[in-house]
Design a protein around this motif. Structure first.
Motif, short mmCIF file in Angstrom:
data_model
loop_
_atom_site.label_atom_id
_atom_site.label_comp_id
_atom_site.label_asym_id
_atom_site.label_seq_id
_atom_site.Cartn_x
_atom_site.Cartn_y
_atom_site.Cartn_z
N VAL A 279 1.26 1.54 -13.84
CA VAL A 279 0.58 1.09 -12.63
C VAL A 279 1.05 1.86 -11.40
N ILE A 280 1.03 3.17 -11.50
CA ILE A 280 1.31 4.03 -10.35
C ILE A 280 -0.02 4.42 -9.74
N ALA A 281 -0.23 4.05 -8.48
CA ALA A 281 -1.52 4.24 -7.85
C ALA A 281 -1.85 5.72 -7.72
N ASN B 59 -4.23 -3.48 0.00
CA ASN B 59 -3.29 -4.58 0.18
C ASN B 59 -3.16 -5.00 1.64
N LEU B 60 -3.33 -4.06 2.56
CA LEU B 60 -3.38 -4.42 3.97
C LEU B 60 -4.55 -5.36 4.22
N SER B 61 -5.71 -5.03 3.66
CA SER B 61 -6.90 -5.87 3.82
C SER B 61 -6.71 -7.22 3.14
N PRO C 148 -2.68 5.12 0.78
CA PRO C 148 -3.12 5.31 2.16
C PRO C 148 -3.28 6.79 2.49
N PRO C 149 -4.32 7.15 3.27
CA PRO C 149 -4.46 8.54 3.66
C PRO C 149 -3.33 8.98 4.57
N ASP D 204 0.82 -1.21 0.00
CA ASP D 204 0.00 0.00 0.00
C ASP D 204 0.86 1.26 0.00
N ALA D 205 1.95 1.23 0.75
CA ALA D 205 2.78 2.43 0.90
C ALA D 205 3.63 2.74 -0.32
#
Length: 414
Positions: A199-201, A351-353, A207-208, A80-81
């Motif tokens: 594929v750059i988010a 991805n954490l989930s 994440p906030p 995620d990061a």
């Protein structure tokens, strides 16, 4: 006036103008499946040829499993990061290269244990990275079709990899399997090249910003989502019932026919063929009819398969029953990242989930194998299959009674 929320029309699995990126992800899935095949049953065969005992092999594999379970959630947070998911994917593949070479060059206990730990951790970063790249490419509304496409290429890669590595082990040497595994990492890295700038988010998938003292609260809020918790329970029951079935049937066939190698190979390859054929259709069905429909189809295959295994040991029927595993695998393999994307994509903790669900899957798989083996030793194979069928039926009931529909809706204002 607010319009009624409607389900979107199925989207293209990738944005217009990015066919090269879509094809790159296809090939990446195929080569990663080739690589992961090398870390499957071939490890045990190779280590036996190196005079390892079954106890030592079991210890090494357990170390890898524990490392993977412990890494699931932290690996998801790491992915995620990282805005550019191809970097995570590339590092994971390079780690696989190192693991394969450690097995091939010097299979002493220290290197084997290190390879198993590194492989477990890298698998936990690679899976979420592929799911995240799919989400960036396809968007939330095209995710089901993209995941169906991923599953097709992974199934093809598994089948081709098993054939090539089986032939390599048979006609060259068991050690050569791991050199071939390392070689497959090179085309996997090449397949990432068209994806590296695509594929750059975006900000909605990152994440906030963390506020002082609230980082843990943000994580817990995402992981406490009722839909996610129910799905974790369903997935854990499914994995508990599914993981030992082929292992138990292998033992039954060994007692019945002596050397069941070809039979077991057919039981592995047939589901991969079914997955390759059925996965895109299951992705389309998930978009048109919803996630619960596909979940119910996949979960219903499990108790049926267990009951058929419990009531017959005919080799032809055993292979035919494995087609149900292909249907269940096609449904469940797509639904895990798809439902997680429905629930958590907009939170920035997708991805954490996904790692949280992976941890639940690990618990189910880890507990089921010794439990089923103990029951089979004590009461016989039939009792073990009946127990696994009952757990699979409990998973079906839980999906039907408690799992909400997660397919995203469009809210339009006009």
């Amino acid at each position: 006036m607010a319009l009624r929320a409607e389900y979107p029309h199925p989207a293209n699995p990738q944005p217009a103008g990015s066919p090269a990126a879509g094809r790159g992800l296809d090939w990446f899935n195929l080569f990663v499946a080739n690589i992961q095949t090398g870390f499957g049953p071939f490890i045990a065969v190779y280590l036996i040829s190196q005079s390892w005992t079954q106890t030592s092999i079991g210890l090494a594999l357990s170390i890898g499993t524990i490392a993977a379970m412990a890494s699931q959630v932290p690996a998801g947070a790491l992915v995620d990061a990282m805005p550019n998911k191809t970097r995570v994917a590339a590092f994971s593949v390079l780690a696989f290269t190192a693991c394969a070479l450690m097995f091939a060059i010097y299979p002493i206990p220290l290197f084997v244990y290190l390879a198993e730990i590194l492989h477990g951790i890298s698998s936990c970063t690679l899976g979420p990275a592929i799911a995240a790249m799919s989400l960036v490419l396809a968007g939330r509304f095209g995710m089901a079709l993209r995941l169906g496409r991923n599953a097709r290429y992974q199934a093809i890669g598994n089948g081709v990899g098993a054939l090539l590595m089986g032939a390599c082990g048979q006609y060259v040497s068991e050690r050569a399997v791991f050199y071939l595994t390392a070689a497959f990492t090179l085309p996997a890295l090449v397949a990432l090249l068209p994806l590296r700038r695509v594929v750059i988010a975006g900000s909605d998938l990152q994440p906030p910003p963390r506020r002082p003292g609230q980082g843990r609260a943000q994580f817990l809020r995402v992981l406490a989502d009722r839909r996610l918790l129910i799905f974790c329970a369903c997935a854990m029951l499914f994995t508990f019932a599914n993981a030992p079935m082929l292992m138990l049937m292998s033992g039954t066939m060994t007692a019945k026919v002596g050397n069941p190698s070809l039979l077991i190979a057919a039981c592995i390859v047939l589901p991969q063929i079914i997955v390759a054929i059925a996965s895109p259709a299951m992705g389309r069905l998930a978009e048109r009819r919803g996630r619960r429909t596909v979940l119910m189809i996949g979960f219903c295959m499990l108790p049926l398969r267990g009951l058929l295994f419990a009531t017959s040991t005919n080799p032809t029927l055993v292979v035919a029953v494995q087609a149900l595993d292909g249907i269940g695998g096609a449904c469940f393999g797509i639904m895990v990242p798809l439902i997680v994307s429905d629930v958590a994509a907009r939170t920035g903790h997708f991805n954490l989930s996904l790692g949280f669900v992976g941890f639940a899957l690990g618990i189910g798989g880890t507990l089921s194998t010794p439990a089923a083996g103990w029951l089979a030793d004590l009461y016989g194979m039939r009792a073990a299959f009946f127990l696994l069928s009952a757990v699979g039926l409990a998973a079906v009931v839980l999906v039907a009674a408690a799992m909400p529909e997660t397919r995203p809706k469009i809210d339009a204002d006009g």
